[in-house]
Scaffold this active site. Sequence first.
Site, PDB file in Angstrom:
ATOM      1  N   GLU A 165      11.317   7.651  -3.178  1.00 36.61           N
ATOM      2  CA  GLU A 165      11.246   8.131  -1.788  1.00 36.61           C
ATOM      3  C   GLU A 165      12.365   7.525  -0.929  1.00 36.61           C
ATOM      4  O   GLU A 165      12.111   6.840   0.068  1.00 36.61           O
ATOM      5  CB  GLU A 165       9.857   7.841  -1.190  1.00 36.61           C
ATOM      6  CG  GLU A 165       8.757   8.596  -1.916  1.00 36.61           C
ATOM      7  CD  GLU A 165       7.388   8.579  -1.228  1.00 36.61           C
ATOM      8  OE1 GLU A 165       7.213   7.877  -0.209  1.00 36.61           O
ATOM      9  OE2 GLU A 165       6.479   9.289  -1.720  1.00 36.61           O
ATOM     10  N   GLU A 194       4.494  11.732  -8.294  1.00 37.29           N
ATOM     11  CA  GLU A 194       3.310  11.280  -7.548  1.00 37.29           C
ATOM     12  C   GLU A 194       2.576  12.506  -7.048  1.00 37.29           C
ATOM     13  O   GLU A 194       3.156  13.331  -6.328  1.00 37.29           O
ATOM     14  CB  GLU A 194       3.698  10.391  -6.365  1.00 37.29           C
ATOM     15  CG  GLU A 194       4.182   9.017  -6.782  1.00 37.29           C
ATOM     16  CD  GLU A 194       4.522   8.107  -5.612  1.00 37.29           C
ATOM     17  OE1 GLU A 194       3.893   8.249  -4.530  1.00 37.29           O
ATOM     18  OE2 GLU A 194       5.407   7.253  -5.770  1.00 37.29           O
TER      19      GLU A 194
HETATM   20  O1  AHR Z   1       1.131   6.100  -4.109  1.00 39.64           O
HETATM   21  C1  AHR Z   1       1.225   5.412  -2.903  1.00 39.64           C
HETATM   22  C2  AHR Z   1       2.575   5.566  -2.232  1.00 39.64           C
HETATM   23  O2  AHR Z   1       2.767   6.892  -1.855  1.00 39.64           O
HETATM   24  C3  AHR Z   1       3.787   5.261  -3.065  1.00 39.64           C
HETATM   25  O3  AHR Z   1       4.077   3.905  -3.112  1.00 39.64           O
HETATM   26  C4  AHR Z   1       4.865   6.011  -2.364  1.00 39.64           C
HETATM   27  O4  AHR Z   1       5.887   6.408  -3.225  1.00 39.64           O
HETATM   28  C5  AHR Z   1       4.144   7.175  -1.739  1.00 39.64           C
HETATM   29  O5  AHR Z   1       4.467   7.341  -0.414  1.00 39.64           O
END
Ligand code: AHR
Length: 506
Positions: A172, A308
Amino acid sequence: MRAVLDADLPGPRINRHLYGHFAEHLGRCVYGGFWVGEDSDLPNEGGLRLDVVEALRALDIPNLRWPGGCFADTYHWRDGVGPREDRPSMVNSHWGDVVEDNAFGTHEFMALCELLGADPYVSANVGSGTVREAAEWIEYLTRADDSPMARLRRENGRDEPWRVPFWGLGNEPWGCGGGMGSGAYAELARQYGTYSLDHGDNHLYRIAAGAADADYRWTEVLMQNLGRHLGVGRVSGHGTNTYQAISFHHYTIVGDSWDAKGSATRFDTDEYYRTMVKATAIERILAGHAAVMDAYDPDKRVGLVLDEWGTWFDVEPGTNPGFLFQQNTLRDALVASVHFDAFHRHADRLVMANIAQTVNVLQAMLLTDGDALVLTPSYHVFAMNKGHHDAASLPLAVRGVTPSRTVGEADLPTFSASASTKDGRVLVSLTNLDADEPLVVELDVRGARVEGITARVLTAPELSAHNTATDTRVVVRDLEDVALDGGLLRVTLPAHSFATVAFAGA
Ligand code: AHR
């Protein structure tokens, strides 16, 4: 409702890595989830909690992403190797502002992957690290000879190099990973990719950190940035070694604001349907990123990775807000099942996906409560879908109108399905999202004789049903209401249920 399944038209392979996992140094995922330490009373191997390992081995988890997430861009790997008593501490600034003692580091993670039989997916620190640090980490992990980092690894007790197939270039970068624009990150991704070398036989699949949700522009900039290096997989030095895949993240978040995302367990039917509208948006977002990539890479050499995904609700009352601990209900399971259908339909481009996160954080597979281990409803979806790993996807199309519900401005299809074939068997996954009504599905299976049917179902009286250490309310059962009838496979799906039907497609 009738659907046609073409059992003799195998499509793209469903990469088993679509069933990947994610473990961050966040809350009780690593500490208390995977890692209890060698002195724990809980059964462990080298400090790794064995009930957790066994439950995940039963899922055949293909890969595990670590150490983050946002944490990855604050992590300095050298702090997590060597004798534990000598390891420096750090502050986990993203997650609870707690002190991290680095007890779980590179050797512990690689031992965990070996126990799980999972491929490691290591995310390098691009946000606050250096190119040298990343280059030395991969040398430490994968080099066999007497190089400086291989020697250091041996001094720390590991002779043989490990195999590291997946290598993330930050996380991110538009947010916690450095607050960069896409152009600035694209340059960094090439730089880090260039110096993240293949040592010996270890071939890295480098994954550039990608977009939030439907930010297709981010994907486009990363595709343009590949230029003539598009899809180059093997290092030859001189800047030709860039990245082989681009990731993006998509969470299912409902609620009016970031501070009011709603409870994981207390929700009404309207909130349930709104959750499903968000979850099913993954189909459109996948198609959007894939379309951008197709324009630059029609041969699909660059992979798309959703590293994710999952539900994100308010934390359970009384728990640390920075630990992201939430319960997991039948609603979460249905979010998972519709995601997998979408993943299977995009198997030509999507090469990996990682649920966030595996234990005790967000949409977890497992919750630990003292010495008890809880299998969540989401866990069961992963288990029931195991047959799709590396199977050939099959086309499945609804004939006529898909049942739906109007949810605010949106039209939510309440039926979702996908199918695949492997080793002479066909596996069909079917979801009925309707909160109240069962659904009779007539499957017109073409190109195969249906034999040896087995069927399983995951449901519960309430959508909010969940499992705890003392009360197991969501379990998988045999689905009785399945019959071959006049050449059609008739399946009755209970309201709010997920089912799998398998048969020998002779
Ligand atoms: O999964 C939790 C968080 O969500 C992670 O650290 C990040 O990459 C995302 O914003």
